[in-house]
Write an enzyme that holds these catalytic residues in place. Structure first.
Site, mmCIF file in Angstrom:
data_model
loop_
_atom_site.group_PDB
_atom_site.id
_atom_site.type_symbol
_atom_site.label_atom_id
_atom_site.label_comp_id
_atom_site.label_asym_id
_atom_site.label_seq_id
_atom_site.Cartn_x
_atom_site.Cartn_y
_atom_site.Cartn_z
ATOM 1 N N SER A 1 -57.790 5.170 31.473
ATOM 2 C CA SER A 1 -58.459 4.699 30.504
ATOM 3 C C SER A 1 -59.471 3.388 30.479
ATOM 4 C CB SER A 1 -57.629 4.377 29.041
ATOM 5 O OG SER A 1 -58.496 4.523 27.934
ATOM 6 N N HIS B 1 -53.988 11.303 25.615
ATOM 7 C CA HIS B 1 -54.407 10.414 26.424
ATOM 8 C C HIS B 1 -53.504 9.283 26.801
ATOM 9 C CE1 HIS B 1 -57.686 7.162 27.211
ATOM 10 N NE2 HIS B 1 -56.823 6.279 26.583
HETATM 11 C C1 GCU Z 1 -60.221 2.669 23.212
HETATM 12 C C2 GCU Z 1 -61.481 2.664 23.672
HETATM 13 C C3 GCU Z 1 -61.806 3.443 25.050
HETATM 14 C C4 GCU Z 1 -60.652 3.099 25.991
HETATM 15 C C5 GCU Z 1 -59.104 3.267 25.537
HETATM 16 C C6 GCU Z 1 -58.102 2.672 26.233
HETATM 17 O O1 GCU Z 1 -59.562 4.054 22.805
HETATM 18 O O2 GCU Z 1 -62.276 3.269 22.589
HETATM 19 O O3 GCU Z 1 -62.870 3.394 25.583
HETATM 20 O O4 GCU Z 1 -60.794 3.891 27.232
HETATM 21 O O5 GCU Z 1 -59.218 2.474 24.304
HETATM 22 O O6 GCU Z 1 -58.212 2.078 27.168
HETATM 23 O O7 GCU Z 1 -56.973 3.121 26.142
#
Ligand code: GCU
Length: 380
Positions: A220, A362
């Site tokens: 992420s 995710h």
């Molecule tokens: C949020 C953000 C993302 C990121 C994510 C994370 O959702 O909007 O860009 O990748 O956090 O790091 O879990």
């Protein structure tokens, strides 16, 4: 799958990273640096330099963790630059089943070092919850496969909030005044990338490891970081970027889910102010994220997505991995070649570039690590 593709075509008109590049050497010595400079200005800011001194303090070494699979080191890194000091705590595992040429995974973590493991004897730091993300690291599996792992909390390099800058590693190089207000160029992503390089250097102090097999891994926001750090630091053997989405491995053009507008409004400390100009104007960007992916070339790059992660946009992560092939081909590697968007759990282990889609949300799971270790095994 239809929801992921969302009526989009596989082919998309994108700016070419090559411009007037004539060959691989020209790319490497000239064009690559031009692109790095663009990314510094618009998307990530500049990674700080190495500090004047780094002292490695081994606070504890525990042989035979995980029923003898490995050795564990607790380390504090003390950084000094002029009068300024900063510290970060790293957790380092080495496998017992390999005596030399050990490949290393370097990755920052979200929930603190003790959050990465269920081992009851590891001291808990403030705010840490033991083992809360142990499943994301699969330490016994990595040790059993003969890998070393080094991790550290991202917050030790830049606390992940709007006021984090003054307590970040940038404070080694800039005064408090310089780091407040209009200081968007000093970004969290570049501070975390700096952290990855320091962990790589820590790995290099151990003679049993293979210096040419140190991989940057991130999920992420840290998947965005893993790309940016390895783009700059050529000592990294390759990159694994998991569910990195917007400002990571997903193309900006024709993207679903998160957009620049959301990011600059809600996560402004991750990017320089220059990015604000492109909110709702993604098509005006001089680059797209296959340029960033191409900065890893000719080193191996694995981009990973999850079926429920529409915010990141798996299809655009795939299209990015595929488009990076334009630069890998300069080096005689096919990249993903003519691959089509795969079904879940059907990894494409291409020529230096890999892509897969995992069923689920995710996250980082055991399934991810199976695909990651197979990709690395094939790349070595
Ligand atoms: C949020 C953000 C993302 C990121 C994510 C994370 O959702 O909007 O860009 O990748 O956090 O790091 O879990």
């Amino acid at each position: 799958m239809n929801e992921l593709i969302n009526n989009r075509r596989e082919e998309l008109e994108l700016p070419s990273p090559l411009k007037d590049t004539v060959n691989a050497a020209d790319w490497f010595n000239r064009r690559r640096n031009e692109i790095l400079a663009l990314y510094e200005t618009i998307l990530y800011g500049r990674i700080p330099p190495r500090p004047e001194s780094i002292r490695i303090e081994l606070t504890c070494e525990t042989p035979n963790v995980f029923d003898g699979l490995g050795l564990r080191r607790e380390i504090t890194l003390h950084f000094r630059n002029g009068p300024a000091t900063h510290a970060a705590k790293a957790l380092w595992y080495l496998p017992n089943n390999r005596k030399k040429n050990i490949p290393v995974i370097v990755g920052l973590n979200f929930k603190g070092n003790a959050g990465c493991t269920n081992e009851p004897d590891l001291p808990l730091e403030e705010e840490e919850e033991r083992g809360v993300q142990a499943y994301r690291w699969q330490i016994p599996m990595l040790l059993d496969a003969g890998y070393s792992l080094i991790t550290a909390p991202r917050n030790h390099f830049y606390p992940d909030h709007i006021d984090g800058r003054k307590d970040s590693v940038f404070a080694l190089f800039h005064s408090r005044g310089e780091l407040t207000q209009d200081a968007r160029q000093y970004t969290a992503i570049s501070a975390w990338a700096w952290g990855y390089s320091r962990l790589l250097e820590l790995a290099m102090t151990e003679e049993r490891i293979n210096e040419r097999q140190i991989w940057a891994h991130g999920h992420s926001r840290l998947g965005k970081t893993a790309l940016w750090c390895a783009a700059n630091d050529l000592r990294f053997a390759g990159t694994v970027s998991n569910d990195s989405g917007c400002c990571g491995a997903a193309l900006f053009r024709d993207k679903i889910g998160e957009q620049i507008d959301f990011m600059v409004k809600n996560l402004s400390w991750w990017s320089p102010k220059a990015l604000d100009d492109y909110a709702n104007r993604e098509n005006a960007l001089p680059f797209d994220q296959h340029w960033l992916a191409a900065l890893i070339a000719p080193r191996p790059l694995l981009i990973a997505s999850a079926t429920e992660d529409l915010w990141a946009d798996p299809f655009n992560e795939f299209r990015c991995a595929k488009a990076a092939g334009e630069v890998y081909r300069l080096f005689g590697a096919e990249g993903l070649g003519s691959a089509i968007f795969p079904e879940p759990e059907q990894p494409i282990y291409g020529d230096r570039v890999g892509y897969y889609l995992r069923t689920g949300k995710h996250d980082v799971t055991e399934t991810d690590w199976k695909f990651v270790l197979e990709f690395i095994r094939r790349s070595c």
